[in-house]
Design an enzyme around this catalytic site. Structure first.
Site, PDB file in Angstrom:
ATOM      1  N   GLU A   1     -18.687  -5.371  11.122  1.00 38.92           N
ATOM      2  CA  GLU A   1     -19.540  -4.599  12.026  1.00 38.92           C
ATOM      3  C   GLU A   1     -20.535  -5.474  12.783  1.00 38.92           C
ATOM      4  O   GLU A   1     -20.832  -5.215  13.954  1.00 38.92           O
ATOM      5  CB  GLU A   1     -20.291  -3.525  11.228  1.00 38.92           C
TER       6      GLU A   1
ATOM      7  N   ARG B   1     -25.023  -1.873   8.560  1.00 37.31           N
ATOM      8  CA  ARG B   1     -24.732  -3.277   8.265  1.00 37.31           C
ATOM      9  C   ARG B   1     -25.034  -4.183   9.452  1.00 37.31           C
ATOM     10  O   ARG B   1     -25.078  -5.398   9.305  1.00 37.31           O
ATOM     11  CB  ARG B   1     -23.263  -3.420   7.862  1.00 37.31           C
TER      12      ARG B   1
ATOM     13  N   LYS C   1       0.853  -1.185   0.000  1.00 38.48           N
ATOM     14  CA  LYS C   1       0.000   0.000   0.000  1.00 38.48           C
ATOM     15  C   LYS C   1       0.891   1.239   0.000  1.00 38.48           C
ATOM     16  O   LYS C   1       1.801   1.358   0.818  1.00 38.48           O
ATOM     17  CB  LYS C   1      -0.923  -0.009   1.218  1.00 38.48           C
TER      18      LYS C   1
END
Length: 643
Positions: free
Chosen positions: A376, A404, A287
Site C-alpha cells: 500500500e 498502512r 491454492k
C-alpha cells in the site's frame, strides 16, 4: 445439517492428539481435514481456497513442533482454518465469522495457539522474529515459525523483517508458501523470481544430489560443518541465481519442496528444527488444493459464499425486482467511463483488482490501470509520482489497508498538494472479517491532514459525481472518497455525470423538531428513521453533508441558527470523526445545541453481519429513531398524551 468429521479427525482435539497418529496415516488426516473444511464452508461460508492449500503444512507444523510453546505465526490468517480445527476448535468451527462465534483469523484472545493476531498481510516475519529474539534473551528453547505467502512477501515490511532476521542471530524459520496467488494472481519481479526457482530442473536436481551427498559426509570428522556449507553454497551459485536473494540477506535457503507431500514436509521440518539461526523453507502449493473448481479459479473461490459442494454451484439470492449494484462495481465501471472521457485518468490498486473492481479497467485498458501487489505504501507514492506528471490517478485501497500508508499520504501527497484521488472501499464496518478489516478510522486520520478534500457518497449517483469532480482539472488537492462494502440503493444507477461543488452539502428534507446531519451511506438509514418518526408526530430535517473537509459552513450556520437539537450519523469512529467536526464548528462559532453523535463507538467491534453490527453500534434506522425520541422527549410525551 450435521457435519461429521472423519474417523481420525474426530479424535483430534489438540496437537497432542495429532502426535499420537503414525506418520504413515497423516495423509488420511489431511484428506479428512480438507473435507471437513469443504463441508463447513460450503454450508456456513467463509474464506475457502487459501486454507485448502495449506492443509498438509498445517498438519505437519503441529505434528513436528511443540505448539503452543513453539510459536507459530500465520500471515494474513484466512489460511488458518486447518490450524484452528487442529487446535481444539473443531466443534465450534461452524460459528466461524458469525456474530459471537470464532474469528475468521487467528486471534490471541481466542486461543493460546493463536500467537499473533493477523488480518493484514506481511506481518508474520516481524512478529516471529520478535518472538525468537525474546526466546533467545530469556534463554528459552522455543522455536518461532512464520508462514507467509508469496503474495504477502511483496510487501516492504516482509523485506524489512528478512533484512533484520539475517543479522539478528535468532532461531526463526520462515516458511514461504508459494502458490502464485494472494486473492488475485500475484504480480511483480518476485513472482517471476520464485517461478524461476521452481521450474529450474538443473538447479533442483543438482541441489537434491548435493543434499544426498551431504547427508553421507561425516560432518565433524574429516569434513567440517563450515566446509559442508561452502560446498552447498558453491553449487547454488554455480547453477543458478536461485536462493541468492534470500541468502544475500543471510537467510539459509531450503527448497523448493512439494507442499502437499506430508511425509516430505514432516521430514524436512524435523531436519530444520536441528539447524539453528534464521532460515527460509520454500514450499510450493496449489491454492484450493483438493477441490477441483477452486484449483481452476482460485480468485473466485477465495471466499465464494455458500455453495453446493457436489456441483460447485454458488448459492445466490433471487430477487423479483432489479437490485442495486455493489459500490465497488459502480467504482470500477465508472473508471472506464472517466478514462474514455479523459486520457489522463489512471488507476492503481495494491493487490485488490477484484475486490475493488479495478479489474474492469485493467482488462479493457491494461496500460492505464495497475495492480502493484500487496504494498500500500508503494501504491500511494507511485500514484503521487504519476500525479507529478499531470495524470489524474485514482488509487483504490480498502479503508483499513490505507492505515498502512498514512505517512505516504501526508508526506508524498498532501504536503506536495498532488491531486491524487483516494477511493477507500470497505469504509466503515465490513461485517464478518471483523476488527482487522473494519474501516473505522479514515475520517479521523485524514481529517487532520492539511490540503485534503474528504467526501462520502450517500448513493451510487453521488459516488459517480464525486469521482467525476475529482478528476477535473479544477480540482487541485488530494481527494478522498469513502464508500462501504456491499450494495447501494439505486438499481438505476448509471446517471449523467454532474460536477459537485467541493464543500457543498444538500438539504434532503426540511423539518422543525431536530436536524439530522448524515455523512455518506448511513444517510439512507436516517431516511428510513425519518419515515418512522413522522408517523409518530416528530418532524426531523435531514442534511446530507457530503463533505467533512471542507465542511459546508453556510449550511451549518443554517442548522445551528434554526435547531437546538442535532443528531450526526456516520459510519466511522465517533472519536475525531464527522460528529467531532460538527462539534468543533459549533464551539468555534459559539452555538449552543444538544448534539448526539451516532457512529462506531470507541472500542473494537467484533465480527458479524452488517445488520447485526449496525444494530450493536447504534446507528441503524431503529437506533437513529430512538436517539431522536430521547432528544425530543417532551415532543414524544405530548404526542402520546394526545393519542
Amino acid at each position: 445439517m450435521e457435519i461429521v468429521p472423519g474417523v481420525l479427525l474426530k479424535d483430534i482435539n489438540s496437537p497432542a492428539d495429532l502426535k499420537r497418529i503414525s506418520k504413515k496415516e497423516l495423509h488420511k488426516v489431511c484428506d479428512e481435514l480438507r473435507q471437513y473444511i469443504i463441508d463447513v464452508v460450503s454450508i456456513h461460508g467463509g474464506h475457502f481456497a487459501a486454507s485448502l492449500g495449506v492443509v498438509e503444512l498445517s498438519v505437519a507444523l503441529h505434528y513436528v513442533y511443540n505448539t503452543p510453546y513453539d510459536q507459530l505465526v500465520w500471515d494474513v490468517g484466512h489460511q488458518a482454518y486447518g490450524h484452528k480445527i487442529l487446535t481444539g476448535r473443531r466443534e465450534s468451527f461452524v460459528t466461524n465469522r458469525k456474530y459471537g462465534g470464532l474469528s475468521g483469523f487467528p486471534k490471541r484472545s481466542e486461543s493460546e495457539y493463536d500467537t499473533f493476531g493477523v488480518g493484514h498481510s506481511s506481518t508474520s516475519i516481524s512478529a516471529a522474529l520478535g518472538m525468537a529474539m525474546a526466546a533467545k534473551y530469556k534463554k528459552e528453547d522455543r522455536k518461532s515459525i512464520a508462514v507467509i505467502g508469496d503474495g504477502s512477501m511483496t510487501a516492504g515490511m516482509a523485506f524489512e523483517a528478512m533484512n533484520h532476521a539475517g543479522v539478528a542471530d535468532s532461531d526463526v524459520l520462515i516458511i514461504l508458501n508459494d502458490n502464485c496467488m494472494s486473492i488475485d494472481p500475484n504480480v511483480g519481479a518476485l513472482k517471476e523470481y520464485l517461478t524461476d526457482i521452481v521450474v529450474s530442473p538443473t538447479y533442483n536436481k543438482l541441489k537434491a544430489d548435493v543434499w544426498k551427498i551431504m547427508g553421507k559426509l561425516p560432518v565433524g570428522k574429516s569434513v567440517s560443518r563450515a566446509m559442508a556449507h561452502k560446498v552447498a553454497d558453491s553449487v547454488k551459485s554455480m547453477v543458478s541465481s536461485s536462493g541468492n536473494l534470500f541468502e544475500a540477506l543471510k537467510l539459509r535457503y531450503f527448497g523448493p519442496i512439494d507442499g502437499h507431500n506430508i511425509t516430505k514436509l514432516v521430514d524436512t521440518l524435523n531436519d530444520l528444527k536441528k539447524i539453528p539461526g534464521p532460515k527460509i523453507l520454500h514450499i510450493v502449493t496449489v491454492k484450493g488444493k483438493g477441490y477441483d473448481l477452486a484449483e481452476k479459479d482460485q480468485t473466485k473461490w477465495h471466499a465464494p459464499g455458500l455453495f453446493d459442494k457436489i456441483t460447485g454451484e454458488i448459492v445466490k439470492t433471487t430477487y423479483n425486482s432489479p437490485q442495486p449494484p455493489k459500490y465497488q462495481d459502480v467504482f470500477g465501471l465508472t473508471m472506464i467511463e472517466l478514462a474514455e472521457m479523459n486520457d489522463k485518468v489512471m488507476g492503481v490498486t495494491p493487490a485488490m483488482p477484484s475486490g475493488s473492481s479495478l479489474k474492469f479497467m485493467m482488462e479493457k485498458m491494461p496500460h492505464r490501470a495497475f495492480d502493484v501487489g500487496i504494498c500500500e505504501q508503494h501504491a500511494v507514492t507511485l500514484s503521487a509520482g504519476l500525479a507529478t506528471q499531470g495524470l489524474r490517478v485514482f488509487c483504490n485501497i480498502y479503508s483499513s489497508f490505507m492505515q498502512r500508508s498514512f505517512d505516504q499520504a501526508v508526506h508524498d501527497v498532501a504536503i506536495q498538494k498532488l491531486p491524487v484521488v483516494f477511493c477507500l472501499d470497505r469504509a466503515g464496518l465490513v461485517g464478518e472479517d471483523g476488527p482487522t478489516h473494519h474501516g473505522c478510522y479514515d475520517i479521523a486520520f485524514f481529517r487532520c491532514i492539511p490540503n485534503m478534500i474528504l467526501a462520502a457518497p450517500m448513493n451510487e449517483q453521488e459516488l459517480r459525481n464525486l469521482m467525476y469532480t475529482a478528476q477535473l482539472e479544477t480540482t487541485k488537492h488530494p481527494f478522498v472518497i469513502r464508500y462501504p462494502r456491499g450494495t447501494g440503493v439505486m438499481p438505476e444507477w448509471k446517471t449523467t455525470f454532474e460536477a459537485i461543488e467541493i464543500g457543498k452539502g444538500r438539504k434532503l428534507k426540511d423539518g422543525k423538531d431536530v436536524a439530522i446531519l448524515s455523512y455518506g451511506h448511513p444517510g439512507n438509514f436516517a431516511k428510513a428513521a425519518i419515515r418512522t418518526l413522522r408517523s409518530e408526530g416528530i418532524d426531523p430535517a435531514h442534511y446530507d453533508m457530503r463533505f467533512v473537509k471542507p465542511l459546508d459552513e453556510a449550511m451549518l450556520h443554517e442548522v445551528f441558527t434554526k435547531f437546538d437539537k442535532v443528531v450526526t450519523v456516520e459510519d466511522g469512529t465517533i472519536v475525531g470523526g464527522f460528529g467531532s467536526a460538527i462539534l468543533e464548528f459549533m464551539a468555534a462559532n459559539q452555538y449552543k445545541a444538544q448534539v448526539t453523535i451516532l457512529g462506531i463507538p470507541d472500542r473494537l467491534v467484533e465480527h458479524g453481519s452488517l445488520k447485526e453490527l449496525y444494530k450493536e453500534c447504534g446507528y441503524d434506522a431503529p437506533a437513529i429513531a430512538e436517539a431522536i425520541r430521547v432528544l425530543v422527549g417532551d415532543k414524544v410525551k405530548a404526542f402520546n398524551y394526545e393519542l
